[in-house]
Structure formats: C-alpha cells, structure tokens
Design a protein around this motif. Structure first.
Motif, mmCIF file in Angstrom:
data_model
loop_
_atom_site.group_PDB
_atom_site.id
_atom_site.type_symbol
_atom_site.label_atom_id
_atom_site.label_comp_id
_atom_site.label_asym_id
_atom_site.label_seq_id
_atom_site.Cartn_x
_atom_site.Cartn_y
_atom_site.Cartn_z
ATOM 1 N N HIS A 170 -0.789 18.769 -7.251
ATOM 2 C CA HIS A 170 -0.693 20.071 -6.584
ATOM 3 C C HIS A 170 -2.082 20.600 -6.213
ATOM 4 O O HIS A 170 -2.256 21.201 -5.144
ATOM 5 C CB HIS A 170 0.020 21.071 -7.502
ATOM 6 N N LEU A 171 -3.038 20.384 -7.098
ATOM 7 C CA LEU A 171 -4.397 20.859 -6.822
ATOM 8 C C LEU A 171 -5.009 20.109 -5.651
ATOM 9 O O LEU A 171 -5.673 20.705 -4.783
ATOM 10 C CB LEU A 171 -5.256 20.695 -8.073
ATOM 11 N N LEU A 172 -4.795 18.810 -5.576
ATOM 12 C CA LEU A 172 -5.326 18.025 -4.469
ATOM 13 C C LEU A 172 -4.710 18.439 -3.143
ATOM 14 O O LEU A 172 -5.412 18.575 -2.121
ATOM 15 C CB LEU A 172 -5.070 16.536 -4.730
ATOM 16 N N MET A 173 -3.408 18.672 -3.132
ATOM 17 C CA MET A 173 -2.746 19.112 -1.902
ATOM 18 C C MET A 173 -3.234 20.491 -1.475
ATOM 19 O O MET A 173 -3.406 20.767 -0.280
ATOM 20 C CB MET A 173 -1.229 19.120 -2.111
ATOM 21 N N ALA A 174 -3.471 21.379 -2.463
ATOM 22 C CA ALA A 174 -3.956 22.726 -2.132
ATOM 23 C C ALA A 174 -5.371 22.672 -1.570
ATOM 24 O O ALA A 174 -5.697 23.400 -0.616
ATOM 25 C CB ALA A 174 -3.902 23.609 -3.367
ATOM 26 N N LEU A 175 -6.226 21.829 -2.135
ATOM 27 C CA LEU A 175 -7.602 21.722 -1.653
ATOM 28 C C LEU A 175 -7.650 21.162 -0.236
ATOM 29 O O LEU A 175 -8.457 21.602 0.599
ATOM 30 C CB LEU A 175 -8.421 20.853 -2.606
ATOM 31 N N LEU A 176 -6.812 20.172 0.046
ATOM 32 C CA LEU A 176 -6.799 19.597 1.388
ATOM 33 C C LEU A 176 -6.250 20.576 2.414
ATOM 34 O O LEU A 176 -6.782 20.696 3.528
ATOM 35 C CB LEU A 176 -5.973 18.307 1.393
ATOM 36 N N SER A 177 -5.191 21.289 2.064
ATOM 37 C CA SER A 177 -4.583 22.205 3.024
ATOM 38 C C SER A 177 -5.468 23.426 3.291
ATOM 39 O O SER A 177 -5.373 24.040 4.364
ATOM 40 C CB SER A 177 -3.224 22.669 2.509
ATOM 41 N N SER A 178 -6.333 23.795 2.333
ATOM 42 C CA SER A 178 -7.196 24.963 2.534
ATOM 43 C C SER A 178 -8.248 24.736 3.619
ATOM 44 O O SER A 178 -8.794 25.692 4.176
ATOM 45 C CB SER A 178 -7.892 25.332 1.220
ATOM 46 N N ASN A 179 -8.534 23.468 3.927
ATOM 47 C CA ASN A 179 -9.526 23.144 4.962
ATOM 48 C C ASN A 179 -8.898 22.867 6.321
ATOM 49 O O ASN A 179 -9.587 22.445 7.247
ATOM 50 C CB ASN A 179 -10.353 21.928 4.543
ATOM 51 N N GLY A 180 -7.598 23.093 6.442
ATOM 52 C CA GLY A 180 -6.920 22.783 7.699
ATOM 53 C C GLY A 180 -7.377 23.635 8.859
ATOM 54 O O GLY A 180 -7.445 23.169 10.008
ATOM 55 N N SER A 181 -7.705 24.898 8.603
ATOM 56 C CA SER A 181 -8.131 25.793 9.693
ATOM 57 C C SER A 181 -9.504 25.438 10.258
ATOM 58 O O SER A 181 -9.860 25.870 11.353
ATOM 59 C CB SER A 181 -8.147 27.241 9.186
ATOM 60 N N LEU A 182 -10.270 24.626 9.536
ATOM 61 C CA LEU A 182 -11.620 24.257 9.987
ATOM 62 C C LEU A 182 -11.641 22.934 10.745
ATOM 63 O O LEU A 182 -12.691 22.547 11.241
ATOM 64 C CB LEU A 182 -12.563 24.162 8.783
ATOM 65 N N LEU A 183 -10.520 22.258 10.813
ATOM 66 C CA LEU A 183 -10.470 20.929 11.436
ATOM 67 C C LEU A 183 -10.032 21.021 12.887
ATOM 68 O O LEU A 183 -9.427 22.001 13.322
ATOM 69 C CB LEU A 183 -9.500 20.032 10.658
ATOM 70 N N SER A 184 -10.334 19.963 13.617
ATOM 71 C CA SER A 184 -9.888 19.856 14.999
ATOM 72 C C SER A 184 -8.428 19.415 15.034
ATOM 73 O O SER A 184 -7.790 19.212 14.003
ATOM 74 C CB SER A 184 -10.768 18.858 15.759
ATOM 75 N N LEU A 185 -7.903 19.266 16.235
ATOM 76 C CA LEU A 185 -6.509 18.855 16.388
ATOM 77 C C LEU A 185 -6.278 17.470 15.796
ATOM 78 O O LEU A 185 -5.265 17.223 15.136
ATOM 79 C CB LEU A 185 -6.125 18.884 17.874
ATOM 80 N N SER A 189 -3.959 16.539 12.528
ATOM 81 C CA SER A 189 -2.930 15.494 12.566
ATOM 82 C C SER A 189 -3.097 14.514 11.407
ATOM 83 O O SER A 189 -2.115 14.132 10.750
ATOM 84 C CB SER A 189 -2.989 14.751 13.905
ATOM 85 N N MET A 190 -4.337 14.109 11.152
ATOM 86 C CA MET A 190 -4.590 13.219 10.020
ATOM 87 C C MET A 190 -4.276 13.909 8.692
ATOM 88 O O MET A 190 -3.763 13.297 7.763
ATOM 89 C CB MET A 190 -6.050 12.772 10.037
ATOM 90 N N LEU A 191 -4.572 15.215 8.627
ATOM 91 C CA LEU A 191 -4.294 15.966 7.397
ATOM 92 C C LEU A 191 -2.796 16.037 7.128
ATOM 93 O O LEU A 191 -2.361 15.915 5.974
ATOM 94 C CB LEU A 191 -4.883 17.377 7.519
ATOM 95 N N ILE A 192 -2.004 16.211 8.164
ATOM 96 C CA ILE A 192 -0.550 16.254 7.996
ATOM 97 C C ILE A 192 -0.024 14.919 7.482
ATOM 98 O O ILE A 192 0.844 14.869 6.602
ATOM 99 C CB ILE A 192 0.126 16.644 9.329
ATOM 100 N N ILE A 193 -0.569 13.825 8.015
ATOM 101 C CA ILE A 193 -0.134 12.497 7.557
ATOM 102 C C ILE A 193 -0.510 12.286 6.093
ATOM 103 O O ILE A 193 0.295 11.798 5.281
ATOM 104 C CB ILE A 193 -0.755 11.409 8.449
ATOM 105 N N VAL A 194 -1.741 12.665 5.740
ATOM 106 C CA VAL A 194 -2.185 12.524 4.353
ATOM 107 C C VAL A 194 -1.345 13.401 3.427
ATOM 108 O O VAL A 194 -0.945 12.972 2.326
ATOM 109 C CB VAL A 194 -3.683 12.887 4.238
ATOM 110 N N GLN A 195 -1.036 14.622 3.852
ATOM 111 C CA GLN A 195 -0.223 15.516 3.038
ATOM 112 C C GLN A 195 1.202 14.968 2.849
ATOM 113 O O GLN A 195 1.815 15.145 1.789
ATOM 114 C CB GLN A 195 -0.152 16.898 3.685
ATOM 115 N N PHE A 196 1.701 14.300 3.881
ATOM 116 C CA PHE A 196 3.037 13.696 3.766
ATOM 117 C C PHE A 196 3.054 12.604 2.704
ATOM 118 O O PHE A 196 3.968 12.537 1.876
ATOM 119 C CB PHE A 196 3.464 13.135 5.127
ATOM 120 N N PHE A 197 2.021 11.749 2.725
ATOM 121 C CA PHE A 197 1.954 10.692 1.716
ATOM 122 C C PHE A 197 1.708 11.272 0.324
ATOM 123 O O PHE A 197 2.244 10.760 -0.676
ATOM 124 C CB PHE A 197 0.856 9.689 2.077
#
Length: 225
Positions: A170-185, A189-197
C-alpha cells in the motif's frame, strides 16, 4: 356489521399503491433455509470448494481426529483476514489489517489460549517441546531459553508479518501515485500500467498472508495437542 367484520379479509392496507397485506405470502420463505429453495451461485460453489480444500489441509496439519472442530476457528480467521485485506485494495477504504493493533488482537488471544490449554492439560508434552531430542546436557539450558523465547514471540511474529506485508504494498502504491501529477502523458501511462501490476501483486499478497496466518496458527496449535 357484516361489512366491518369481513373487511379484515380485504387487502386494503397499501403503501405507494402497493397492497401490503400480500407481503404475508412471502414471510414463509424467510423461515426456509436458503439452500432448500435457492440454487447456490457459482461464487458460492467456488467459495465452498476453497473452504473445503483448506479444511482438509488443516486437518492434515493437526494430525488429530479429535480436533476437527478446531479447523472452523482457523477457517474463520482466514475468511476474516482475507475479507479485510481485499477491502483495503479499494480506494478510500481503511485497511484494518495494516495496523498492528488489529493483527495483535487476532494473534495474541489465540496464542494465549493455546498456551494456557497446553500448559494446563498437557504439561509434560509442553515441557518436552522445550528440549529437542538428542540435545547434549550442556546445551539444555540454552535450548530451553531459545524455545521459550520462540514461543513467547510467536504472536508478535504473526501480527508483524501480516502488518508489514500489507503496509509495504500500500505504501509503494501511494508513493507512486503521489507523483502522477508531475509526470507527462507517457509517464502517466507507464504509471497506470505499473499500478495495475502492483494491484495484482497486492491481491496475491492479500490471499497469501491470510493463508500464512491460518497455516502458522494451525501448526502452533498442533504442537499443543
């Protein structure tokens, strides 16, 4: 007078144009067990097979025909932990199993009950577990100390194992999702795939941790009997 007497048989009670008197015809079904009139769904059949398989496996671990009812306790633990683990995967839902308080409240009473039962009913058997066979006399005091410490921390290791594994993902998923607003399109997209896995991995962890908690608790109880 005749009209007022027989008017009780006329379904005049209504709510939103629905005759409430006819609800009494459905009350009989509430007293009939579900399995006698409703075909179990595929989900129910699948869940019954899981519980039956786990029940047979726990019976093998217990190695005691007199302890068949004991498996129901561990099946309840498995169901409760699995349910709470999966609930924590949904957004904005509190993950209770990721907190040490709940995990300890499950493991500590179970361990304490097993220890009290073992030392009161099977005292000689519990003493024999403190010293393994063929232990040299010089090492016996150290083995008693090691085995005693191992028995004492069992409830702590059960709860910490469950809590740590649920927190990590849960902590890893929260840390990755918190940086989503700073990433490009492309990065999003890569973040969504990683979050799915990661979500798939967390689903497997939810099942594995409930299974590990149940099996280890069964093994601890088999040493008492």
């Amino acid at each position: 007078m005749m009209n007022s007497t027989f008017s009780i048989f006329d379904p005049m009670s209504s709510f939103m144009n629905l005759n409430l008197n006819w609800i009494s015809t459905l009350l009989g079904l509430m007293f009939i067990p579900q399995l006698f009139w409703l075909t179990p769904s595929r989900f129910n059949i699948f869940w019954y097979k899981i519980l039956n398989t786990l029940h047979l496996e726990l019976n093998i671990l217990l190695e005691n025909k007199k302890s068949k009812g004991l498996t129901l306790i561990f099946l309840a633990f498995f169901t409760y932990i699995l349910f709470n683990n999966f609930l924590g995967l949904f957004p904005y839902i509190f993950t209770s199993t990721s907190h040490l308080g709940l995990a300890l409240s499950l493991a500590l009473p179970l361990w304490l009950g097993l220890m009290l039962f073992g030392w009161i009913k099977n005292t000689n058997h519990m003493f024999s577990h403190l010293i393994p066979q063929n232990t040299p006399i010089m090492l016996m005091p150290f083995m008693v100390l090691i085995e005693t410490t191992s028995n004492i921390i069992r409830s702590i290791t059960l709860s910490v194992r469950l809590t740590a594994n649920m927190i990590a993902g849960h902590l890893l998923m929260a840390l990755l999702s918190s940086n989503g607003s700073l990433l490009s399109l492309t990065g999003v997209s890569m973040l969504i795939i990683v979050q799915f896995f990661l979500l798939t991995l967390e689903s497997a962890v939810a099942i594995i941790q409930s299974y590990v908690f149940t099996v280890l608790s069964t093994l601890y109880s088999s040493e008492v009997n």
